[in-house]
Design a protein around this motif. Sequence first.
Motif, mmCIF file in Angstrom:
data_model
loop_
_atom_site.group_PDB
_atom_site.id
_atom_site.type_symbol
_atom_site.label_atom_id
_atom_site.label_comp_id
_atom_site.label_asym_id
_atom_site.label_seq_id
_atom_site.Cartn_x
_atom_site.Cartn_y
_atom_site.Cartn_z
ATOM 1 N N ASP A 144 0.835 -1.205 0.000
ATOM 2 C CA ASP A 144 0.000 0.000 0.000
ATOM 3 C C ASP A 144 0.874 1.262 0.000
ATOM 4 O OD1 ASP A 144 -1.969 1.907 0.271
ATOM 5 O OD2 ASP A 144 -2.525 1.368 2.321
ATOM 6 N N GLY B 150 3.691 2.840 8.550
ATOM 7 C CA GLY B 150 3.681 3.643 7.325
ATOM 8 C C GLY B 150 5.110 3.983 6.938
ATOM 9 N N ASP B 151 5.305 4.170 5.659
ATOM 10 C CA ASP B 151 6.638 4.460 5.139
ATOM 11 C C ASP B 151 6.940 5.949 5.321
ATOM 12 O OD1 ASP B 151 8.993 3.931 3.433
ATOM 13 O OD2 ASP B 151 7.940 5.284 2.068
ATOM 14 N N LYS C 62 4.698 9.431 17.084
ATOM 15 C CA LYS C 62 4.294 8.299 17.929
ATOM 16 C C LYS C 62 3.598 7.168 17.158
ATOM 17 C CE LYS C 62 4.037 10.959 22.170
ATOM 18 N NZ LYS C 62 5.265 10.723 22.834
ATOM 19 N N PRO C 63 4.328 6.569 16.219
ATOM 20 C CA PRO C 63 3.691 5.552 15.369
ATOM 21 C C PRO C 63 3.167 4.333 16.122
ATOM 22 C CG PRO C 63 6.068 5.632 15.019
ATOM 23 C CD PRO C 63 5.735 6.801 15.860
ATOM 24 N N VAL C 64 3.872 3.925 17.177
ATOM 25 C CA VAL C 64 3.458 2.702 17.883
ATOM 26 C C VAL C 64 2.159 2.949 18.653
ATOM 27 C CG1 VAL C 64 4.150 0.947 19.554
ATOM 28 C CG2 VAL C 64 5.864 1.958 18.040
ATOM 29 N N GLN D 299 9.741 -3.938 12.577
ATOM 30 C CA GLN D 299 11.173 -4.236 12.606
ATOM 31 C C GLN D 299 11.799 -3.801 13.931
ATOM 32 O OE1 GLN D 299 9.897 -4.803 9.100
ATOM 33 N NE2 GLN D 299 10.131 -2.614 9.381
ATOM 34 N N GLY D 300 11.363 -2.665 14.428
ATOM 35 C CA GLY D 300 11.940 -2.105 15.664
ATOM 36 C C GLY D 300 11.487 -2.905 16.872
ATOM 37 N N LEU E 51 10.221 -2.083 19.853
ATOM 38 C CA LEU E 51 8.928 -1.753 20.462
ATOM 39 C C LEU E 51 7.774 -2.209 19.569
ATOM 40 C CD1 LEU E 51 7.415 -0.431 22.787
ATOM 41 C CD2 LEU E 51 7.620 1.767 21.606
ATOM 42 N N MET E 52 7.931 -2.001 18.262
ATOM 43 C CA MET E 52 6.882 -2.412 17.335
ATOM 44 C C MET E 52 6.738 -3.939 17.333
ATOM 45 S SD MET E 52 4.724 -0.755 15.564
ATOM 46 C CE MET E 52 4.842 0.525 14.343
ATOM 47 N N LEU F 65 4.538 -9.126 10.328
ATOM 48 C CA LEU F 65 5.228 -9.172 9.033
ATOM 49 C C LEU F 65 6.557 -8.458 9.230
ATOM 50 C CD1 LEU F 65 2.198 -8.091 6.793
ATOM 51 C CD2 LEU F 65 3.127 -10.402 6.996
#
Length: 327
Positions: free
Chosen positions: A38, A98-99, A112-114, A161-162, A164-165, A177
């Motif tokens: 996406d 999101g990229d 604050k994406p998480v 990948q991180g 926390l995520m 994923l």
Amino acid sequence: MGDFMFGIEFVPDMPLDDLVKHCILAEDHGFDAVWITDHYNNRNVYATLALVAERTKRVRLGPGVTNAYQVHPALTASAIATIDKISNGRAMLGIGAGDRTTLTSLGIQMDKPVARLREAVEIIRRLLAGERLSFQGNFFKIDGAKLSFKCPEIPIYIGAQGPLMLRTASAIGDGVLINASHPLDFKYAMPQVQKGSPKQGFDVAAYASFSVDLDEGRAKKAVVPVVAFIAAGAPAPVLERHGIDSTDVAAIKSAFAKGDFKTAFGSVTNQMVDVFSIYGSPDHCIQRIRELHDIGVTQVVVGSPIGPDVSTSIRLIGEEIIGEFDG
Ligand code: F42
């Protein structure tokens, strides 16, 4: 190997007829799942998924991955529920931070994406469960929202990948994923995934850059451009983990900045290809997938470029690789 799954990723930047043909071929060759990426600049992910759903019978399918910045979680709930209906219950939802580059180009700040993703996933789950929802979060305020139709439960996968995520993914998701190809990255990720107390059957997917061909040289040639982009975007801790010299990566970045793709691709080292992709003969790919399985990976998502000729490689994976992981 029990319930080991094979997924395949497509980027909807190719003619949709070709994309659908590849999905049908993948279904016929034993793949379990189709993930569609996406990005706003490509064809729309849900319209593409609707087409794939209509033309396939068995594969599970979903966005891999959408995000909660560009799309409100209520719209994501409605969209994925619609795909679930069209596909007779085969939908899965992949969602991530999101990229950063894409979001920045739309003027969206990735704050604050998480924490934002946590709220989004809760909203999506509760709306899909049929709740009339009032929600006072830090990012989303919802006042008596409700979907007007019933929907069965849809598995939610988090792109991560991180550290926390990864922990968050296993705490709130049905699967993760992980955008990586090398065993070392999964040796790093698995303890983080375990810390989030994943539920029984939690699916750990390696979302890998993949290139298979009977001719190893051809497989490698096809994967080098993809590896150049992955290496250029790799965070410093990932480069350090693999002992990749940051000056080698800087050469790729500066060539990209000048629009000099030839130099960028020419600066990709053998080590980078080994770290950032699964490539080579079917036997070599089987060996690498076994290593990932032994670390705890339960799904391999075969990602771009798939091989020098996509149809041939899909057949090769179906005929030579998937059977090695059955039962
Ligand atoms: N992105 C897309 O835009 N489209 C795609 O189709 C897509 C596919 C995809 C498939 C698999 C996959 O794993 C990723 C994919 N992505 C795709 C990328 C995805 O959208 C994310 O960019 C990517 O997964 C990055 O995730 P990350 O796990 O590295 O998370 C980032 C945000 C990160 O920095 N995480 C850190 C961590 O440790 O996990 C921590 C960040 C942190 O601590 N944040 C705090 C918070 O609340 O968010 C706030 C800190 C503060 O106070 O500011």
